[in-house]
Design an enzyme around this catalytic site. Structure first.
Site, PDB file in Angstrom:
ATOM      1  CG  ASP A 228      -7.451  88.468 -11.392  1.00  0.00           C
ATOM      2  OD1 ASP A 228      -6.909  89.178 -12.276  1.00  0.00           O
ATOM      3  OD2 ASP A 228      -7.126  88.533 -10.190  1.00  0.00           O
ATOM      4  CD  GLU A 229     -10.103  88.840  -7.310  1.00  0.00           C
ATOM      5  OE1 GLU A 229     -10.494  88.339  -6.254  1.00  0.00           O
ATOM      6  OE2 GLU A 229      -9.006  89.427  -7.431  1.00  0.00           O
ATOM      7  CB  ALA A 230     -12.883  92.380 -14.582  1.00  0.00           C
TER       8      ALA A 230
END
Ligand code: ACM
Length: 419
Positions: A228-230
């Protein structure tokens, strides 16, 4: 039903491996089940019916779960929770017939599991937590204790090592993973600033070692790699990373689980994608992309089951980026109609999350869990046609006695007529 009410399977519905039939007459109980899980759930129901050690009323219940994955995630990275705290959370999950404990074991702020081949992860990365609070980590024996305690309660532990973002604690412990760049432990709450190097062989030697040790400690079939949220990883690098990390999970004989973002990459057969972000249409697109690839979904919509969200503006703890999540929000939704073109068959299950940026103690966690965890558990267990908010509202009020007796912190939501 999670909080007991008479229930009957429809015509042709078998008990299945997790179903049970419970008949109580004159204080004597008879249980029928095909397997240990069903028997365990019958016992949980009987215990709930015998509130305060009283005699259970006459009742006939035949019941089985709607979804196979009924989970809750605990973030032990932003704040650390020791083995006793985690076991108490396991007790709570068991009482409401959940069967997955997802442990978010690593993030920018801390690394929480000892890895023999990379000892500085825990020794260094275990020291920090949000706000400069004390850190901590599980030894491998600690983790085994949690896994065993959960298994005795029919709960599978799903470990998450979040990658390629949310990795500052690891990069800080081993600067060679960050091209030698040294950095200080991070104690804030921003996201999206760290990334493993998608093109460095060392990244995959590191992850191969970590995933091998985690897999060896984990009897369950799933390894969660985050994803997530890279925001500091380019899409090109993200795809390269996903192509190289998936075989590292497969070689351990495990099935890959990741947050919805992983569906932007080609996924191996058998992968599981966790839908979460209700703040944009992209989450829906990613959920559909996952299904188009044959992946199954875990539904964790932020505005329904992110139990770290405040109930309302007066809730002292928690965040509100996904909005306020009152008890009815957690209860009144159908996983199979939430995302267009993502129906019942595509859904493996439902999972609540408890992120702990603002939660420092077990009591903090309990106040966010209860009563909303009961709502999520019922969404995961009970067929939609048998669920009714007014009925649930009355049954959940009766749980207060149980929580008071056991010293469980809970939030007296104004949506419930508490005794
Ligand atoms: C998430 O909430 N970043 C999965």
């Amino acid at each position: 039903m999670i909080i007991p009410a008479p229930a009957a399977l429809g015509p042709g519905e078998e008990l299945g491996p997790e179903g049970y039939r419970l008949e109580v007459r004159g204080g004597r109980a008879r249980i029928d089940a095909e397997g240990d899980a069903g028997r365990f759930y019958a016992e949980q129901t009987l215990r709930a019916l015998s509130l305060g050690g009283g005699t259970p009323p006459d009742v006939t219940i035949a019941d089985r779960p709607r979804f196979a994955w009924r989970g809750a995630m605990l973030d032990v990275a932003r704040h650390f929770f020791g083995v006793d705290d985690v076991c108490r959370v396991v007790d709570h999950l068991a009482a409401y017939k959940l069967n997955v404990l997802h442990l978010h074991l690593s993030d920018d702020q801390g690394w929480r599991l000892a890895i023999d081949r990379w000892p500085r992860l825990a020794e260094h990365g275990g020291r920090s937590a949000v706000g400069g609070d004390p850190g901590g980590f599980y030894t491998q024996d600690d983790y085994r204790r949690i896994v065993r305690y959960a298994a005795e309660r029919n709960i599978t532990v799903v470990p998450e090592i979040d990658t390629p973002g949310h990795t500052h604690a690891a990069l800080c412990a081993y600067p060679e993973l960050a091209s030698g760049r040294r950095s200080e432990p991070y104690t804030g709450v921003e996201v999206g600033f760290s990334s493993l190097d998608a093109h460095a062989d060392l990244t995959y030697r590191f992850l191969g070692d970590v995933l091998a040790e985690v897999a060896a400690l984990t009897p369950g079939e799933f390894l969660h790699i985050g994803g997530d949220e890279a925001h500091s990883t380019s899409m090109e690098d993200y795809l390269a990373f996903m192509a190289r990390v998936q075989p590292l999970v497969a070689v351990q004989g495990k099935r890959l689980v990741g947050w919805e973002e992983i569906a932007s990459a080609p996924l191996r057969t058998g992968s599981v994608v966790q839908y979460w972000n209700t703040m944009s249409e992209r989450g829906h697109d990613l959920a559909r992309a996952a299904v188009a690839q044959g992946a199954r979904l875990i539904m964790s919509p932020g505005d329904r089951v992110y139990l770290d969200m405040k109930y309302d503006a007066s809730t002292p703890l928690g965040l509100d980026w996904a909005g306020h999540v009152e008890v009815r929000d957690s209860y009144d939704w159908d996983p199979a109609t939430l995302v267009d073109a993502v129906g019942e068959d595509a859904i493996l299950g439902v999972e609540a999350t408890v992120w702990t940026e603002t939660l420092r103690t077990l009591r903090d966690v309990e106040a966010m869990l209860f009563p909303r965890l009961c709502a999520v558990a019922e969404v995961a267990w009970t067929p939609q046609a048998r669920r009714d908010w007014e009925d649930f509202r009355a049954r959940v009020a009766a749980q207060a006695a149980r929580w008071e007796t056991a010293g469980v912190a809970y939030t007296r939501s104004p949506q419930i007529d508490w005794p």
